[in-house]
Design a protein around this motif. Structure first.
Motif, PDB file in Angstrom:
ATOM      1  N   LEU A  92       0.849  -1.192   0.000  1.00  0.00           N
ATOM      2  CA  LEU A  92       0.000   0.000   0.000  1.00  0.00           C
ATOM      3  C   LEU A  92       0.877   1.232   0.000  1.00  0.00           C
ATOM      4  O   LEU A  92       1.873   1.290   0.731  1.00  0.00           O
ATOM      5  CB  LEU A  92      -0.911   0.004   1.237  1.00  0.00           C
TER       6      LEU A  92
ATOM      7  N   LEU B  92      -0.340   5.080   0.012  1.00  0.00           N
ATOM      8  CA  LEU B  92      -1.520   5.939   0.007  1.00  0.00           C
ATOM      9  C   LEU B  92      -1.164   7.304   0.578  1.00  0.00           C
ATOM     10  O   LEU B  92      -0.578   7.398   1.658  1.00  0.00           O
ATOM     11  CB  LEU B  92      -2.604   5.274   0.870  1.00  0.00           C
TER      12      LEU B  92
ATOM     13  N   ASN C  83      -3.429   6.413  -4.462  1.00  0.00           N
ATOM     14  CA  ASN C  83      -2.654   5.242  -4.038  1.00  0.00           C
ATOM     15  C   ASN C  83      -1.587   4.856  -5.060  1.00  0.00           C
ATOM     16  O   ASN C  83      -1.100   3.729  -5.044  1.00  0.00           O
ATOM     17  CB  ASN C  83      -3.581   4.055  -3.756  1.00  0.00           C
TER      18      ASN C  83
END
Length: 783
Positions: free
Chosen positions: A294, A296, A312
């Motif tokens: 991830l 983000l 993202n």
């Protein structure tokens, strides 16, 4: 030189770090999602612990424990609106099976920072010492059970409309709040609007009010506690019985996404500037969350895990409010001889009650009885009737913005749309763009199905007016890869032509279309669209109401006008309609329109001054339409008299020479610390800062008409170069930190007031070059 701090963190599984750049934006790096959300909670507390602690205590009804009896009524009100349903259904309602684990990790991080402050009190924000209080520990359930910080509507508007109806002037209510599409207002069968008492909205306003401090409130005795139950027009809890209720519905937002075919970059551009109340610290917090699966970045609410606006690395997203109707006030007839019962259907049923005890500083704990009907919490009662509020907050999954956890991994329009199927609160226009070049606007939120009523007025609670489930995301407006090459929203009425709203009753109370019209014209007429153009558009102060009024003014013969009216007309004649802070015509127009011309127009439409008092503040569009349709013989005296009054008003405020007039000398931002009114407070205000604009301009800057202080607008702005992420920009006023000792407490305020931005850096190389402070986090050894 980069400052470095090392901390051992309870619950952390592997090494992590927080890299704070020169703008105060933290870039969090961890080795797993569990660690990442723990670090996010820790970092939120590092910058915003006082804000987080007040958020939790306000929402759970625990203020009186710290601040005394003056907060007891606010605590009682907040407890009415806690989610009290099934927690298994609640955790399952947010579109991801990991919601509970994410929230638990997040609050564990907050609590780990609180533990740090106990070991080393220098980490504790100074507000705690000033009050002699301590931060409370968070439970995961606290984050989702607290609903009263959400944006929902339209109970306050229902009450205001009922009071106009009780005065026999329901048709005139359109001047208070325009409705669209065109719709005939009518009283629901069985409703006597005269039954709606004064103060019926007090508990709702108390539950949703921010935490404020006044010496007299802090000094209130237990006997005086019931007095502190009113909320004034500034949103402050007060004891005066004459307090005016705040007006509902001015908070909104702008956003847009432009396809690669219409940009200077050949990539999509997404822009977002949510409009919320001006607070110190800011409602929003910018952060960057990175772990192996991830990456983000964007903004969210400090008390929630994840981010609701940002990108993202594959897809970008933002939101504005879609003003759907999620509330209804029910008027319940009480049993004539047993006040514990209310009418439903052909009989009566009992109020459900919950007994709770509220701790109070320097007093014994106070028992309270909270009452509920099948429609929701009882917010007011008279001898003959009880008033209950049904709201989507009672439904699972309506903790606001937490639904963003479902879309933080999205990489396609289809994935984003699927994630929004679980979005419940608030109702929003979500705008999307991705690195493949696709763009979309998708409306999402939990909107009740009303089969036989429109939601614009209170309804009897006897069973005739019920909700029948909710509309799905598939039932709501959307635009995916439209041929015009852009999507946008600005809280305007954006139901498509032919939409059956008169049967569906999604909502009728939108914000005026001025911002949406300016945005759509820019995007349609000024291709290609670039990053700089997006930032200029976010700060555009063109007032369409000003241009429409100016056109009417210039069409008039003014040979017989007074010298004062003629001077005023000349000052406005060559003006471009922009409410620049340095503009004298902008000052004259806003004073004229808001304080003199609008009231004069209403006086010509509604003869009864008592009714007119119930119609303020006035909506722009109906009065503009009326102004443009007026015959010259009726218009002439209204224009001349109000122009003279406006000129004299400006002269009284800023002197007789218009060369020294400017809109920004009156219109200003002033971020007020909740404690700053108290002697010896460590909190300090930020401002005043001169501003242009109004709530009719894209640079939304709504203001209190008495003080001219802005009370709503875009303190957070973001412009994203989709796919070339390091070329993106953002701003968050007055600063990222809530700690008055931090250099990032107010360092962004002047930039924001000037319409400027800071880089929203994404690549590790650029972040490391801009690093100011690195917090190295290590797992705390087991003891």
């Amino acid at each position: 030189m980069v400052q470095r701090t090392r901390i051992e963190l309870e619950g952390l599984k592997a090494a992590a770090e927080i890299v704070v750049d020169t703008s105060g934006i933290p870039h969090l790096r961890a080795e797993s999602r569990a660690d990442l959300f723990l670090v996010q909670g820790f970092n939120a507390a590092r910058d915003r612990l006082w804000q987080l602690d007040l958020w939790r205590k306000r929402g759970l009804g625990l203020l009186a424990s710290d601040f005394g009896p003056g907060y007891l009524m606010q605590d009682q009100a907040a407890r009415l609106f806690l989610y009290r349903g099934d927690m298994t259904a609640e955790w399952a309602a947010y579109g991801t099976p990991n919601t509970r684990a994410i929230v638990q990790a997040f609050v564990s991080g907050i609590n780990a920072f609180i533990e740090l402050t106990q070991a080393d009190p220098s980490w504790l924000p100074p507000e705690f010492a000033a009050f002699g209080t301590k931060p409370g520990r968070f439970a995961a359930e606290d984050v989702v059970r607290i609903r009263s910080h959400a944006l929902a509507r339209n109970m306050l508007a229902e009450v205001a409309r009922a009071r106009v109806a009780a005065a026999g002037a329901l048709a005139a209510d359109i001047y208070r709040k325009d409705i669209a599409p065109p719709h005939v207002l009518a009283l629901p069968d069985g409703l006597d609007p005269a039954l709606i008492p004064a103060g019926v909205e007090d508990m709702f306003l108390l539950a949703t009010a921010p935490v404020t401090f006044r010496p007299d409130r802090l000094a209130a005795s237990l006997a005086e506690a019931p007095l502190w139950s009113k909320v004034n027009a500034q949103g402050e809890v007060v004891a005066e019985a004459s307090a005016l209720s705040p007006f509902e519905g001015r908070e909104g937002s702008n956003n847009w996404a432009v396809a690669p075919s219409r940009t200077t970059t050949g990539r999509p551009i997404l822009a977002s500037d949510p409009h919320r109340a001006h607070l110190l610290p800011s409602l929003r917090y910018i952060a960057h969350l990175t772990c192996p699966d991830l990456d983000l970045i964007g903004a969210g609410e400090p008390a929630l895990p994840g981010l609701s606006l940002g990108h993202n690395g594959k897809a970008a997203f933002s939101l504005t409010i879609f003003p759907a109707d999620q509330e209804d006030l029910y008027v319940c007839e009480r049993h004539p001889s047993d006040p514990r019962l209310y009418r439903y259907g052909d009989g009566y049923e009992p109020f459900q009650t919950v007994e709770e005890t509220i701790p109070v500083k320097d007093a014994s704990p106070q028992p309270v009885t909270l009452s509920f009907t099948r429609h929701g919490p009882l917010i007011h009662a008279t001898a003959t009737h009880a008033f209950a509020l049904r709201t989507v907050w009672q439904e699972p999954g309506t903790a606001p913005y937490l639904g963003s956890l479902a879309y933080m991994d999205c990489a396609s329009v289809e994935g984003f749309e699927a994630a929004l199927a679980s979005w419940a609160s608030p109702t929003v226009n979500q705008v999307y763009a991705d690195t493949s070049g696709r763009i979309a606007r998708i409306t999402a939120g939990k909107v009740p199905r009303r089969r036989n009523f429109d939601g614009l007025l209170p309804v009897p609670g006897d069973g005739r007016y019920e909700w029948h489930g909710f509309w799905t995301t598939a039932d709501l407006p959307r635009a995916i890869d439209p041929p015009e090459g852009f999507v946008f929203s600005a809280n305007e009425m954006n139901l498509p032509p032919g939409d059956p709203n008169l049967e569906r009753h999604l909502g009728y109370e939108w914000l005026e279309a001025s911002r949406a019209v300016v945005i759509s014209r820019h995007l349609a007429d000024q291709a290609p669209h670039g990053i700089e153009a997006a930032m200029r558009l976010q700060n555009d102060v063109t007032s369409l109401p000003a241009l429409r009024v100016q056109a009417v003014l210039l069409a008039q013969e003014h040979g017989d006008w007074s010298a004062t009216a003629t001077r005023a007309q000349a000052l406005l004649a060559d003006w471009d309609g922009r409410l620049l802070k340095a503009s004298a015509p902008a000052l004259l127009f806003e004073i004229w329109w808001m304080r003199h011309l609008k009231p004069a127009l209403l006086a010509g439409l509604v003869a009864d001054p008592a009714v007119r008092a119930k119609l303020t503040p006035l909506d722009n569009e109906p009065l503009l339409v009326h102004l443009e349709a007026m015959a010259r013989e009726a218009l002439h005296p209204v224009l001349t008299a109000s122009l003279e009054q406006a000129w004299e008003d400006c002269a009284a405020r800023l002197g007789p020479d218009p060369a020294f007039w400017s809109w920004g000398r009156l219109h200003h931002a002033h971020f007020i610390h909740p404690q700053s009114c108290l002697p010896g407070s460590p909190g300090r205000d930020v401002g005043p800062l001169e501003l242009g604009g109004s709530n009719s301009t894209v640079m939304n800057a709504g203001y209190d008409p008495g003080s001219f202080r802005t009370n709503v607008g875009a303190t957070f702005r973001m412009v994203l170069d989709v796919g070339h992420w390091d070329s993106s920009f953002a701003i968050n006023a007055p600063g990222q930190s809530g700690d008055p000792r931090s250099p990032h407490y107010d360092d962004l305020a002047a930039l924001w007031a000037e319409g400027r931005y800071v880089p929203l850096l994404y690549s590790q190389a650029e972040i490391d070059r801009a690093a100011e402070h690195v917090v190295e986090l290590r797992p705390k050894p087991a003891t």
